[in-house]
Design a protein around this motif. Sequence first.
Motif, PDB file in Angstrom:
ATOM      1  N   LYS A 319      82.606  45.407  90.731  1.00  0.00           N
ATOM      2  CA  LYS A 319      82.067  46.740  91.014  1.00  0.00           C
ATOM      3  C   LYS A 319      80.743  46.634  91.756  1.00  0.00           C
ATOM      4  N   TYR A 320      79.888  45.709  91.306  1.00  0.00           N
ATOM      5  CA  TYR A 320      78.592  45.514  91.954  1.00  0.00           C
ATOM      6  C   TYR A 320      78.761  45.079  93.409  1.00  0.00           C
ATOM      7  N   LEU A 321      79.645  44.104  93.635  1.00  0.00           N
ATOM      8  CA  LEU A 321      79.853  43.599  94.997  1.00  0.00           C
ATOM      9  C   LEU A 321      80.489  44.664  95.886  1.00  0.00           C
ATOM     10  N   ALA A 322      81.434  45.450  95.340  1.00  0.00           N
ATOM     11  CA  ALA A 322      82.092  46.496  96.123  1.00  0.00           C
ATOM     12  C   ALA A 322      81.091  47.559  96.561  1.00  0.00           C
ATOM     13  N   THR A 323      80.156  47.871  95.673  1.00  0.00           N
ATOM     14  CA  THR A 323      79.151  48.892  95.996  1.00  0.00           C
ATOM     15  C   THR A 323      78.188  48.394  97.068  1.00  0.00           C
ATOM     16  N   ASN A 324      77.743  47.172  96.930  1.00  0.00           N
ATOM     17  CA  ASN A 324      76.735  46.637  97.839  1.00  0.00           C
ATOM     18  C   ASN A 324      77.286  46.158  99.174  1.00  0.00           C
ATOM     19  N   TYR A 325      78.597  45.959  99.240  1.00  0.00           N
ATOM     20  CA  TYR A 325      79.193  45.488 100.501  1.00  0.00           C
ATOM     21  C   TYR A 325      80.296  46.423 100.972  1.00  0.00           C
ATOM     22  N   SER A 326      80.152  47.705 100.622  1.00  0.00           N
ATOM     23  CA  SER A 326      81.164  48.689 101.028  1.00  0.00           C
ATOM     24  C   SER A 326      81.267  48.816 102.539  1.00  0.00           C
ATOM     25  N   HIS A 327      80.174  48.477 103.257  1.00  0.00           N
ATOM     26  CA  HIS A 327      80.204  48.582 104.721  1.00  0.00           C
ATOM     27  C   HIS A 327      81.128  47.544 105.353  1.00  0.00           C
TER      28      HIS A 327
END
Length: 362
Positions: A319-327
């Motif tokens: 979840k953390y990685l998906a949020t921070n690398y959504s771009h």
Amino acid sequence: INAEYMGSIKPRPFEVPGLKVGTLDSLMECSDDMFKIDSQVEGATFKVLATLEEVSGNRDPPVIHKPAPGGGTQQQPIDDYLANFHWNEAQFPINKPLKQLIQSIQEHVMKGEENIRSRLSEYNEIRTKLQNIKKKSGGSYSVKPIATVVKEWYKKEEQSDGPVNSEYMVTVFVAVPAQSEKQWLKDCETLGGIEMIVPGTVRNIAKDSEYSLYGIIVFKKIAEDFKQACRERRFIIRDYNPEDEVTDVELESLNQQLEQKRTSLIRWLRNTFSECYSGWIHIKAIRVFVESVLRYGVPPHFVALLFQVDNRKDKDVRKYLATNYSHLSPKKMGFEAEEDSLNALEQQYPYVSIKVRGSVAE
């Protein structure tokens, strides 16, 4: 990456060398092939490990065995190997085309597994032979070898080298159940309705709690008829084959051979697992390279990281990685729909994600 948020989960750099990119078609072909090859190499690697654990009886966390700088070998836990992975340029030159490189690693691993199968077969052959010997020797006189006890009886009781086996007469050995012994002694000289044995030659060679072993001399021309009559009464005919029986010296030699084979096999299994696991991680590195180039384009420009994540924290980290690398999500990178994306890219994540089997490594 927010170190405070990640806490004890510290990403480590994962070395992916500058491999040859080739054409887009060749990259896509490699991507499709490597999903299957990755699984095949993983299966072979951990099959070798399972065999090592079974043969050695050691189920400690697996380690990589590799040459030590001063000679001999040194051990490295696989998680440590992953965290400090370095591409083996001498063994797998990066100037080779990707397909050729993948094939060489695959062949290297499969050849190692094949060699283990051959050595394991030799080890199991001796082990099975010993198990059968011990199984028979622990049974009753209906199944256990009789040559040694027969030779000892004839040497002690009749001062001869063994039972009669001449042109016209032969000694037949019969295992008689304890509950049928009286009936045997009453009928044995007339089994089949005619006189078949040399009178007065019935000998009780040995006995245990279940069976008595008898030796009797019969005329060769009717020996088979006599044996058949015994079988009909459920008396067990025992073959006397001294050459087939294992002596104490031969048994000791077999035990020594087994231990030597076991020691050698364990050494080969350790080395082969190390080679296979190393090859498998090189396959993972190639997959990271291929999938990253296919997703982010050329020239290759990406950062490869290794996360060691406890299964209980997997969702939180994702979840953390998906949020921070959504771009970096597939749609924003130019993919119109997930089904249009490449097979092995795991497009549900906005980054290339490939799992690696360590202790708790991804």
